[in-house]
Design a protein around this motif. Structure first.
Motif, PDB file in Angstrom:
ATOM      1  N   ILE A 377       0.982  -1.307  -0.023  1.00 52.77           N
ATOM      2  CA  ILE A 377      -0.159   0.106   0.017  1.00 52.77           C
ATOM      3  C   ILE A 377       0.837   1.248   0.009  1.00 52.77           C
ATOM      4  CG2 ILE A 377      -1.798   1.410   1.403  1.00 52.77           C
ATOM      5  CD1 ILE A 377      -2.727  -1.600   2.338  1.00 52.77           C
ATOM      6  N   GLN A 378       0.845   2.073  -1.065  1.00 52.03           N
ATOM      7  CA  GLN A 378       1.436   3.200  -1.008  1.00 52.03           C
ATOM      8  C   GLN A 378       1.466   4.180   0.374  1.00 52.03           C
ATOM      9  OE1 GLN A 378       0.579   5.667  -4.594  1.00 52.03           O
ATOM     10  NE2 GLN A 378       1.602   3.973  -5.831  1.00 52.03           N
ATOM     11  N   ASP A 384       4.176   4.292  11.389  1.00 47.77           N
ATOM     12  CA  ASP A 384       2.562   4.610  11.271  1.00 47.77           C
ATOM     13  C   ASP A 384       1.902   3.727  12.476  1.00 47.77           C
ATOM     14  OD1 ASP A 384       2.677   6.537   9.432  1.00 47.77           O
ATOM     15  OD2 ASP A 384       1.898   5.015   7.931  1.00 47.77           O
ATOM     16  N   ASN A 385       0.855   4.079  13.121  1.00 47.06           N
ATOM     17  CA  ASN A 385       0.134   3.392  13.719  1.00 47.06           C
ATOM     18  C   ASN A 385      -0.585   2.459  13.186  1.00 47.06           C
ATOM     19  OD1 ASN A 385      -1.865   2.509  15.679  1.00 47.06           O
ATOM     20  ND2 ASN A 385      -1.399   4.046  17.113  1.00 47.06           N
ATOM     21  N   PHE A 386      -0.273   1.386  12.702  1.00 47.30           N
ATOM     22  CA  PHE A 386      -1.033   0.471  11.974  1.00 47.30           C
ATOM     23  C   PHE A 386      -2.563   0.124  12.508  1.00 47.30           C
ATOM     24  CE2 PHE A 386       3.119  -1.517  10.691  1.00 47.30           C
ATOM     25  CZ  PHE A 386       3.597  -0.375   9.925  1.00 47.30           C
ATOM     26  N   TYR A 387      -2.465  -0.100  13.634  1.00 42.90           N
ATOM     27  CA  TYR A 387      -3.915  -0.206  14.530  1.00 42.90           C
ATOM     28  C   TYR A 387      -4.945   0.750  14.454  1.00 42.90           C
ATOM     29  CZ  TYR A 387      -7.077  -0.823  18.520  1.00 42.90           C
ATOM     30  OH  TYR A 387      -8.151  -0.833  19.273  1.00 42.90           O
ATOM     31  N   ARG A 388      -4.597   1.989  14.551  1.00 46.68           N
ATOM     32  CA  ARG A 388      -5.504   3.086  14.361  1.00 46.68           C
ATOM     33  C   ARG A 388      -5.876   3.408  12.715  1.00 46.68           C
ATOM     34  NH1 ARG A 388      -3.749   7.882  18.285  1.00 46.68           N
ATOM     35  NH2 ARG A 388      -3.819   6.897  20.523  1.00 46.68           N
ATOM     36  N   LYS A 389      -4.824   3.238  12.117  1.00 44.45           N
ATOM     37  CA  LYS A 389      -5.275   3.505  10.497  1.00 44.45           C
ATOM     38  C   LYS A 389      -6.064   2.414  10.011  1.00 44.45           C
ATOM     39  CE  LYS A 389      -1.774   6.785   8.903  1.00 44.45           C
ATOM     40  NZ  LYS A 389      -0.870   7.058   7.930  1.00 44.45           N
ATOM     41  N   TYR A 390      -5.635   1.125  10.258  1.00 47.41           N
ATOM     42  CA  TYR A 390      -6.693  -0.111   9.864  1.00 47.41           C
ATOM     43  C   TYR A 390      -8.210   0.254  10.463  1.00 47.41           C
ATOM     44  CZ  TYR A 390      -8.833  -4.554   9.618  1.00 47.41           C
ATOM     45  OH  TYR A 390      -9.608  -5.722   9.313  1.00 47.41           O
ATOM     46  N   LEU A 391      -8.273   0.668  11.609  1.00 48.90           N
ATOM     47  CA  LEU A 391      -9.625   0.631  12.302  1.00 48.90           C
ATOM     48  C   LEU A 391     -10.317   1.996  11.457  1.00 48.90           C
ATOM     49  CD1 LEU A 391      -9.163  -0.352  15.914  1.00 48.90           C
ATOM     50  CD2 LEU A 391     -10.184  -1.617  13.885  1.00 48.90           C
ATOM     51  N   GLY A 392      -9.540   2.808  11.114  1.00 49.85           N
ATOM     52  CA  GLY A 392      -9.934   3.984  10.589  1.00 49.85           C
ATOM     53  C   GLY A 392     -10.369   3.873   9.259  1.00 49.85           C
ATOM     54  N   GLY A 393     -10.016   2.706   8.393  1.00 46.36           N
ATOM     55  CA  GLY A 393     -10.483   2.494   7.171  1.00 46.36           C
ATOM     56  C   GLY A 393      -9.393   3.062   6.030  1.00 46.36           C
ATOM     57  N   SER A 394      -8.218   3.220   6.519  1.00 47.41           N
ATOM     58  CA  SER A 394      -7.024   3.818   5.714  1.00 47.41           C
ATOM     59  C   SER A 394      -6.479   2.587   4.709  1.00 47.41           C
ATOM     60  CB  SER A 394      -5.862   4.254   6.587  1.00 47.41           C
ATOM     61  OG  SER A 394      -6.345   5.233   7.103  1.00 47.41           O
ATOM     62  N   TYR A 395      -6.557   1.173   5.297  1.00 49.43           N
ATOM     63  CA  TYR A 395      -6.190  -0.014   4.486  1.00 49.43           C
ATOM     64  C   TYR A 395      -7.119  -0.787   3.727  1.00 49.43           C
ATOM     65  CZ  TYR A 395      -2.234   1.345   7.689  1.00 49.43           C
ATOM     66  OH  TYR A 395      -1.096   2.028   8.300  1.00 49.43           O
ATOM     67  N   GLY A 396      -8.328  -0.390   3.965  1.00 54.17           N
ATOM     68  CA  GLY A 396      -9.488  -1.162   3.634  1.00 54.17           C
ATOM     69  C   GLY A 396      -9.633  -2.383   4.463  1.00 54.17           C
ATOM     70  N   ALA A 397     -10.315  -3.560   3.933  1.00 52.03           N
ATOM     71  CA  ALA A 397     -10.351  -4.783   4.613  1.00 52.03           C
ATOM     72  C   ALA A 397     -11.151  -4.612   6.181  1.00 52.03           C
ATOM     73  CB  ALA A 397      -9.238  -5.500   4.801  1.00 52.03           C
ATOM     74  N   VAL A 398     -12.128  -3.513   6.262  1.00 50.72           N
ATOM     75  CA  VAL A 398     -12.875  -3.631   7.600  1.00 50.72           C
ATOM     76  C   VAL A 398     -14.260  -3.810   7.133  1.00 50.72           C
ATOM     77  CG1 VAL A 398     -11.026  -2.243   8.766  1.00 50.72           C
ATOM     78  CG2 VAL A 398     -12.939  -1.073   7.163  1.00 50.72           C
ATOM     79  N   PRO A 399     -14.947  -4.256   8.183  1.00 54.20           N
ATOM     80  CA  PRO A 399     -16.558  -4.265   7.804  1.00 54.20           C
ATOM     81  C   PRO A 399     -17.319  -3.252   7.446  1.00 54.20           C
ATOM     82  CG  PRO A 399     -15.652  -5.418  10.036  1.00 54.20           C
ATOM     83  CD  PRO A 399     -14.812  -4.609   9.547  1.00 54.20           C
ATOM     84  N   TYR A 400     -18.186  -3.025   6.841  1.00 54.29           N
ATOM     85  CA  TYR A 400     -18.909  -2.006   6.282  1.00 54.29           C
ATOM     86  C   TYR A 400     -20.206  -2.261   7.030  1.00 54.29           C
ATOM     87  CZ  TYR A 400     -21.920   1.062   3.745  1.00 54.29           C
ATOM     88  OH  TYR A 400     -22.792   1.879   3.294  1.00 54.29           O
ATOM     89  N   ILE A 401     -20.525  -1.201   7.940  1.00 56.54           N
ATOM     90  CA  ILE A 401     -22.018  -1.259   8.769  1.00 56.54           C
ATOM     91  C   ILE A 401     -22.727  -0.268   8.287  1.00 56.54           C
ATOM     92  CG2 ILE A 401     -22.869  -1.050  11.056  1.00 56.54           C
ATOM     93  CD1 ILE A 401     -19.953  -2.111  12.081  1.00 56.54           C
ATOM     94  N   GLY A 402     -23.913  -0.538   7.913  1.00 57.46           N
ATOM     95  CA  GLY A 402     -24.720   0.693   7.524  1.00 57.46           C
ATOM     96  C   GLY A 402     -25.546   0.378   6.094  1.00 57.46           C
TER      97      GLY A 402
END
Length: 402
Positions: A377-378, A384-402
């Protein structure tokens, strides 16, 4: 060490996915994290591979592909001649009519009969398919390698859709060809078949597949805990190692003991502050999970193999899981550069990993799994804080709710 995996038309993976774990040359050495892909190779790969993503995104499919390859190379000869291969193609009309393709790239000795021979790259490739609603068969199977001093691609063997096997002189097939032609079945690997005939090179490849250990069951799912207790009862050294470990990482257990029961060995546990012994059935889900996983972990660490563990974090305490990962980073605990491949839901584990150790799985709107690496990923920085960025959606692959 395994450093490349290709998957196509296997469960939720329809389009060809390439997982290349090779670490870039400019990546600084991080103690314990990376190892040469074979002895003295300039390329490196991580010793821990963690796969993140939403539920049903295909994380387990990646591990299942690795487990299936190891099983097929090692055990497929045990199938009956018309038995169905234990896998599924992508669930679409197009997927059902198309072959499945799998390939792995790893390091191994140029001459398996000589432990002092230089190591080199090996590629095992498999294509299986056939008409839907019929038992699947091998359409193509091959092993190629790049031995020294030439370092060029050489065929060890190739098999076509008719079952015809051609091989180089290095593979040593002539004395086994007649027997192979008689016993090779369309649902069995060349390697597992030749092992029955005592073929030396095939036996070396079979042994490489035998140090792959997985908690993903390819053939059956019954009697898992009974088989686990039997394994411990047959390996006193494994029991001793487990007892040293469970006391140190605080599972609340002092030791496990094995005694004879009416139908076989039974496992009993001495707890801190308890006078009597407790049977396995009364232990927590987390303890029982750890007991099932520990032989896979210890076996890989002792032999330099690959532990393939699905949902390792589901029942393991968040403080214990990083400790298990550290086992693979520790050159004393992991002297042979064993690998751990695992799926994860606990995103906090990203705080324990470097970016070369992280893969993501995501599904498209039409149900197709995509696999990609954090290192690809560019603009991802090492600090970086991978944990925060992942949960924030920066890397994709997170559940979509809504």
């Amino acid at each position: 060490m395994l450093f490349r995996l290709e998957i196509e038309n296997f469960y939720s993976i329809r389009d060809r996915q390439i997982i290349d774990l090779t670490v870039a040359e400019n990546v600084p050495e991080t103690p314990g994290r990376f190892a040469p892909v074979w002895h003295d190779a300039p390329e490196r790969a991580p010793k821990v591979v963690a796969i993140f993503g939403p539920n049903a995104a295909g994380k387990s499919t990646v591990l299942r592909a690795l487990s299936f390859i190891a099983w097929f190379v090692r055990d497929s000869f045990q199938l009956t001649p018309m038995a169905r291969l234990p896998y599924e193609r992508f669930n679409s009309n197009n997927g059902a009519d198309s072959p499945t393709r799998l390939s792995i790239t790893l390091g191994g000795l140029s001459d398996p009969s000589d432990e002092d021979s230089p190591a080199c790259r090996y590629v095992y490739s498999l294509e299986i398919g056939g008409p839907r609603n019929e038992p699947q068969r091998v359409l193509a199977e091959s092993v190629h390698y790049w031995p020294t001093p030439a370092r060029r691609k050489i065929k060890l063997f190739e098999r076509d859709s008719r079952g015809k096997v051609t091989a180089s002189g290095n593979f040593g097939l002539p004395g086994f060809r007649q027997a192979l032609d008689k016993v090779l079945r369309p649902n069995a690997s060349v390697i597992s078949t030749l092992v029955q005939l005592g073929h030396p090179f095939a036996m070396a490849l079979w042994e490489a597949a035998s140090i792959v250990s997985s908690n993903i069951l390819i053939e059956r799912s019954d009697g898992v805990e009974e088989a686990m207790v039997l394994l411990y009862s047959q390996n006193p050294a494994l029991v001793d190692a487990l007892n040293r470990e469970i006391e140190r990482i605080d599972l609340g257990i002092r030791e496990m003991r094995l005694e004879s029961g009416p139908t076989g060995p039974i496992a009993l546990f001495q707890h801190e502050g308890h006078d009597g012994l407790m049977p396995l059935i009364l232990e927590s889900h987390g303890t029982r999970t750890f007991l099932r996983l520990y032989p896979h972990l210890l076996g890989a660490l002792e032999r330099g193999g690959i532990a393939i563990l699905d949902e390792l974090d589901t029942a393991i305490h968040p403080l214990i899981l990083p400790e298990i990962i550290r086992w693979f980073h520790d050159p004393i605990r992991n002297p042979h550069n064993a690998q751990l491949w695992m799926t994860c839901h606990n995103a906090s584990l990203l705080e324990e990993l470097v970016k070369e150790e992280v893969l993501f799985c995501a599904k498209s709107s039409d149900g197709r799994t995509e696999v990609y690496a954090l290192q690809d990923i560019q603009a991802v920085r090492r600090g970086d804080n991978f944990y925060r960025k992942y949960l924030g959606g920066s890397y994709g692959a997170v559940p979509y709710i809504g």
